[in-house]
Design an enzyme around this catalytic site. Structure first.
Site, short mmCIF file in Angstrom:
data_model
loop_
_atom_site.label_atom_id
_atom_site.label_comp_id
_atom_site.label_asym_id
_atom_site.label_seq_id
_atom_site.Cartn_x
_atom_site.Cartn_y
_atom_site.Cartn_z
N HIS A 126 1.21 -40.09 27.56
CA HIS A 126 2.11 -39.56 28.59
C HIS A 126 1.71 -38.11 28.87
O HIS A 126 1.31 -37.37 27.97
CB HIS A 126 3.57 -39.62 28.10
CG HIS A 126 4.54 -39.29 29.19
ND1 HIS A 126 4.81 -37.99 29.53
CD2 HIS A 126 5.24 -40.07 30.04
CE1 HIS A 126 5.67 -38.00 30.55
NE2 HIS A 126 5.95 -39.25 30.88
N GLU B 47 3.34 -35.50 29.25
CA GLU B 47 4.02 -34.49 28.42
C GLU B 47 3.34 -34.39 27.05
O GLU B 47 3.28 -33.31 26.46
CB GLU B 47 5.52 -34.83 28.30
CG GLU B 47 6.25 -34.45 29.59
CD GLU B 47 7.48 -35.26 29.91
OE1 GLU B 47 8.03 -35.93 29.02
OE2 GLU B 47 7.88 -35.25 31.09
N LYS C 217 12.75 -40.30 27.06
CA LYS C 217 12.31 -38.99 26.53
C LYS C 217 13.26 -38.53 25.41
O LYS C 217 13.75 -39.35 24.65
CB LYS C 217 12.20 -37.98 27.68
CG LYS C 217 11.35 -38.54 28.83
CD LYS C 217 10.96 -37.55 29.87
CE LYS C 217 10.12 -38.27 30.93
NZ LYS C 217 9.59 -37.36 31.93
N ASN D 33 11.78 -44.57 30.49
CA ASN D 33 11.36 -43.63 29.45
C ASN D 33 12.48 -42.61 29.28
O ASN D 33 12.67 -41.74 30.14
CB ASN D 33 10.05 -42.95 29.91
CG ASN D 33 9.61 -41.84 28.98
OD1 ASN D 33 10.14 -41.70 27.86
ND2 ASN D 33 8.64 -41.05 29.41
N GLU E 251 0.76 -41.99 36.65
CA GLU E 251 1.83 -41.00 36.80
C GLU E 251 1.22 -39.66 37.19
O GLU E 251 0.82 -38.88 36.31
CB GLU E 251 2.61 -40.85 35.50
CG GLU E 251 3.27 -42.13 35.03
CD GLU E 251 4.42 -41.82 34.08
OE1 GLU E 251 5.55 -42.21 34.40
OE2 GLU E 251 4.19 -41.17 33.05
N SER F 44 9.10 -39.53 39.51
CA SER F 44 10.24 -39.40 40.42
C SER F 44 10.56 -40.70 41.18
O SER F 44 10.92 -40.66 42.36
CB SER F 44 10.04 -38.24 41.40
OG SER F 44 9.98 -37.02 40.68
N GLY G 188 9.30 -35.65 37.16
CA GLY G 188 10.48 -34.80 37.01
C GLY G 188 10.61 -33.73 38.07
O GLY G 188 11.42 -32.82 37.95
P1 PGA Z 1 10.45 -39.03 36.10
O1 PGA Z 1 9.54 -39.27 34.80
O2 PGA Z 1 10.82 -40.41 36.61
O3 PGA Z 1 11.63 -38.26 35.63
O4 PGA Z 1 9.61 -38.31 37.08
C1 PGA Z 1 8.60 -40.30 34.72
C2 PGA Z 1 7.91 -40.26 33.38
O5 PGA Z 1 7.76 -39.17 32.82
O6 PGA Z 1 7.50 -41.31 32.84
#
Ligand code: PGA
Length: 251
Positions: free
Chosen positions: A96, A98, A12, A10, A168, A214, A174
């Site tokens: 997601h 976010e 982003k 992803n 997730e 992560s 992140g």
């Molecule tokens: P990350 O993000 O691997 O940077 O933690 C995962 C995601 O948001 O799908």
């Protein structure tokens, strides 16, 4: 039931078209025959069409990070499922964290998006996961159950094979913190039993469930070795092809 593994990136709000092309070239040149894992990338909307041909050559499927729930109309700034298919996407992320947190998407809207994606001809990765507060207060399973039952409401059993679940935990995205393989496995097994309870055991056992939050080269192996973890949805560590390849080698 053997389920084909998946590694999804992803991106982003990162990468120009040129950066994306270079990423794919590097990835393809160094994949070294690891073909038993499905590779999915989620670039920005504006990058999907321009990198389509390279992605096909590299055996990579492309998806969008979001879509609008209506088929078309006066929704300035939004992108429809049909437009995404037109641009060459075969997948979309929905729900997601976010989107849920920064753009206030709720389970009802997420369900409409999942259904719109399917009727538009897109396969879906539905993201679920609890916040730190919800985990610490022992509400994590209740939250994920609600996200699953509401997110998948009114979707016919026969369509569930078009959907992948990504677990997730919000506190792991992140942040550099990862769920332990035991905690992740426990939640993945829970998700599979929930799916089974509202569809059929056979459907639940064939459904792929990804872990995200992560994921890095040094924790991927242990996570992917868990029986109910069928791969990963990777954010930060997907931006460099070398790191993504290192995670791929963990399979
Ligand atoms: P990350 O993000 O691997 O940077 O933690 C995962 C995601 O948001 O799908």
């Amino acid at each position: 039931m053997s389920r084909k593994k998946i590694l999804a990136g992803n991106w982003k709000m990162h990468k120009s078209i040129n950066d994306a092309r270079n990423w794919i070239r590097h990835f393809q040149g160094n994949r070294k025959g690891v073909l038993h894992v499905d590779i999915l990338l989620f670039p920005s909307y504006t990058t999907i069409y321009p990198i389509g041909k390279e992605a096909i050559k590299a055996n990579i499927s492309l998806g969008a990070q979001n879509l609008h729930q209506e088929e078309e109309g006066a929704y300035t700034g939004e992108v429809s499922g049909k437009m995404l298919v037109d641009a060459g996407a075969t997948w979309t992320l929905v729900g997601h964290s976010e989107r849920r947190i920064l753009f206030a998407e709720n389970d009802k809207q997420i369900n409409l998006k999942v259904r719109r994606a399917l009727t538009s001809g897109l396969q879906v990765i539905l993201c679920v996961g609890e916040t730190l507060e919800e985990r610490e207060s022992q509400h994590h399973q209740e939250v994920v159950r609600r996200q699953l039952t509401e997110g998948l409401s009114e979707i016919h059993h026969d369509d569930l094979h078009q959907i992948i679940i990504a677990y997730e935990p919000v506190w792991a995205i992140g942040t550099g913190k990862t769920a332990t393989p035991q905690d992740a496995q426990e939640m993945h097994a829970f998700i599979r039993s929930e799916i089974s309870s509202f569809s059929k055991p056979k459907i639940a056992s064939s459904m792929r469930i990804l872990y995200g939050g992560s994921v890095k080269p040094d924790n991927a192996k242990e996570l992917f070795a868990c029986p109910d973890i069928d791969g990963g949805l990777v954010g930060g560590a997907s931006l460099k092809p070398e790191t993504f390849l290192a995670i791929l080698r963990a399979f």
